[in-house]
Design a protein around this motif. Sequence first.
Motif, PDB file in Angstrom:
ATOM      1  N   MET A   1      -7.306  10.819  -8.479  1.00 34.52           N
ATOM      2  CA  MET A   1      -6.245   9.841  -8.379  1.00 34.52           C
ATOM      3  C   MET A   1      -6.831   8.529  -7.837  1.00 34.52           C
ATOM      4  SD  MET A   1      -2.476  10.393  -6.955  1.00 34.52           S
ATOM      5  CE  MET A   1      -2.202   9.713  -5.361  1.00 34.52           C
ATOM      6  N   ALA A   2      -6.475   7.440  -8.444  1.00 33.29           N
ATOM      7  CA  ALA A   2      -6.991   6.126  -8.049  1.00 33.29           C
ATOM      8  C   ALA A   2      -6.361   5.681  -6.730  1.00 33.29           C
ATOM      9  CB  ALA A   2      -6.694   5.109  -9.140  1.00 33.29           C
ATOM     10  N   PRO A   3      -7.138   4.983  -5.914  1.00 34.91           N
ATOM     11  CA  PRO A   3      -6.586   4.461  -4.651  1.00 34.91           C
ATOM     12  C   PRO A   3      -5.417   3.514  -4.930  1.00 34.91           C
ATOM     13  CG  PRO A   3      -8.977   4.193  -4.717  1.00 34.91           C
ATOM     14  CD  PRO A   3      -8.538   4.635  -6.077  1.00 34.91           C
ATOM     15  N   PRO A   4      -4.365   3.564  -4.125  1.00 34.65           N
ATOM     16  CA  PRO A   4      -3.202   2.699  -4.357  1.00 34.65           C
ATOM     17  C   PRO A   4      -3.532   1.213  -4.249  1.00 34.65           C
ATOM     18  CG  PRO A   4      -3.013   3.819  -2.246  1.00 34.65           C
ATOM     19  CD  PRO A   4      -4.188   4.421  -2.956  1.00 34.65           C
ATOM     20  N   GLU A   5      -4.571   0.870  -3.512  1.00 40.49           N
ATOM     21  CA  GLU A   5      -4.953  -0.532  -3.369  1.00 40.49           C
ATOM     22  C   GLU A   5      -5.295  -1.188  -4.705  1.00 40.49           C
ATOM     23  OE1 GLU A   5      -6.107   1.453   0.545  1.00 40.49           O
ATOM     24  OE2 GLU A   5      -6.269   1.949  -1.573  1.00 40.49           O
ATOM     25  N   LEU A   6      -5.694  -0.392  -5.677  1.00 41.96           N
ATOM     26  CA  LEU A   6      -6.073  -0.955  -6.975  1.00 41.96           C
ATOM     27  C   LEU A   6      -4.883  -1.544  -7.728  1.00 41.96           C
ATOM     28  CD1 LEU A   6      -8.655   1.704  -8.182  1.00 41.96           C
ATOM     29  CD2 LEU A   6      -9.097  -0.517  -7.120  1.00 41.96           C
ATOM     30  N   GLN A   7      -3.660  -1.197  -7.327  1.00 43.46           N
ATOM     31  CA  GLN A   7      -2.461  -1.721  -7.979  1.00 43.46           C
ATOM     32  C   GLN A   7      -1.849  -2.909  -7.239  1.00 43.46           C
ATOM     33  OE1 GLN A   7      -1.725  -0.512 -10.987  1.00 43.46           O
ATOM     34  NE2 GLN A   7      -3.512   0.777 -10.666  1.00 43.46           N
ATOM     35  N   ALA A   8      -2.322  -3.186  -6.035  1.00 43.32           N
ATOM     36  CA  ALA A   8      -1.762  -4.271  -5.217  1.00 43.32           C
ATOM     37  C   ALA A   8      -2.145  -5.631  -5.782  1.00 43.32           C
ATOM     38  CB  ALA A   8      -2.255  -4.142  -3.784  1.00 43.32           C
ATOM     39  N   GLU A   9      -1.445  -6.652  -5.308  1.00 44.74           N
ATOM     40  CA  GLU A   9      -1.695  -8.023  -5.739  1.00 44.74           C
ATOM     41  C   GLU A   9      -1.979  -8.911  -4.527  1.00 44.74           C
ATOM     42  OE1 GLU A   9       1.411  -9.428  -8.327  1.00 44.74           O
ATOM     43  OE2 GLU A   9       1.438  -7.542  -9.438  1.00 44.74           O
ATOM     44  N   PRO A  10      -3.168  -8.735  -3.927  1.00 39.98           N
ATOM     45  CA  PRO A  10      -3.493  -9.530  -2.738  1.00 39.98           C
ATOM     46  C   PRO A  10      -3.642 -11.015  -3.075  1.00 39.98           C
ATOM     47  CG  PRO A  10      -5.416  -8.313  -3.493  1.00 39.98           C
ATOM     48  CD  PRO A  10      -4.258  -7.853  -4.323  1.00 39.98           C
ATOM     49  N   ARG A  11      -3.281 -11.844  -2.125  1.00 39.12           N
ATOM     50  CA  ARG A  11      -3.493 -13.294  -2.240  1.00 39.12           C
ATOM     51  C   ARG A  11      -4.642 -13.638  -1.302  1.00 39.12           C
ATOM     52  NH1 ARG A  11       1.923 -16.327  -3.630  1.00 39.12           N
ATOM     53  NH2 ARG A  11       2.909 -14.661  -4.807  1.00 39.12           N
ATOM     54  N   TRP A  12      -5.813 -13.748  -1.880  1.00 33.59           N
ATOM     55  CA  TRP A  12      -7.026 -13.936  -1.096  1.00 33.59           C
ATOM     56  C   TRP A  12      -7.077 -15.316  -0.459  1.00 33.59           C
ATOM     57  CZ3 TRP A  12      -9.008  -9.441  -0.318  1.00 33.59           C
ATOM     58  CH2 TRP A  12      -8.929  -8.456  -1.299  1.00 33.59           C
ATOM     59  N   GLN A  13      -7.659 -15.320   0.737  1.00 33.43           N
ATOM     60  CA  GLN A  13      -7.913 -16.567   1.455  1.00 33.43           C
ATOM     61  C   GLN A  13      -9.380 -16.569   1.870  1.00 33.43           C
ATOM     62  OE1 GLN A  13      -4.761 -17.694   4.362  1.00 33.43           O
ATOM     63  NE2 GLN A  13      -3.960 -15.662   3.861  1.00 33.43           N
ATOM     64  N   ARG A  14      -9.996 -17.726   1.815  1.00 36.63           N
ATOM     65  CA  ARG A  14     -11.406 -17.854   2.185  1.00 36.63           C
ATOM     66  C   ARG A  14     -11.552 -17.789   3.706  1.00 36.63           C
ATOM     67  NH1 ARG A  14     -13.088 -22.780   1.328  1.00 36.63           N
ATOM     68  NH2 ARG A  14     -11.028 -23.579   0.942  1.00 36.63           N
TER      69      ARG A  14
END
Length: 106
Positions: A1-14
């Motif tokens: 089963m794939a980790p749930p994080e792979l479906q998330a939509e993070p908004r990256w910040q530098r």
Amino acid sequence: MAPPELQAEPRWQRTGNDRFPVAADVDGTWWVLRLNCFPDHAMWTLFVDGVPRFDIDGTPPTWGRPHDRSAPSLANADEVLAPVESFVAYGSEVGKPCDDPFCCAK
């Protein structure tokens, strides 16, 4: 089963940190990506609230482009990176830091 994080939509910040270049607040938890010495190791290691989750060579489409220089800067980067700052070397998060002089011991 794939980790749930792979479906998330993070908004990256530098973050301004070369080894941990981006972070994102995802549902109240801080995600931090470590840029590893690719191709000797996986390209990225994901940490969630300071805990290593997994290594990944590419990023899923839902993650966008983590290394996008147009992403906003993270104002509290020092605070967010504090739990992972000792995990600079690949494998250090599991007690086995890479010490190969050609990839990690720079």
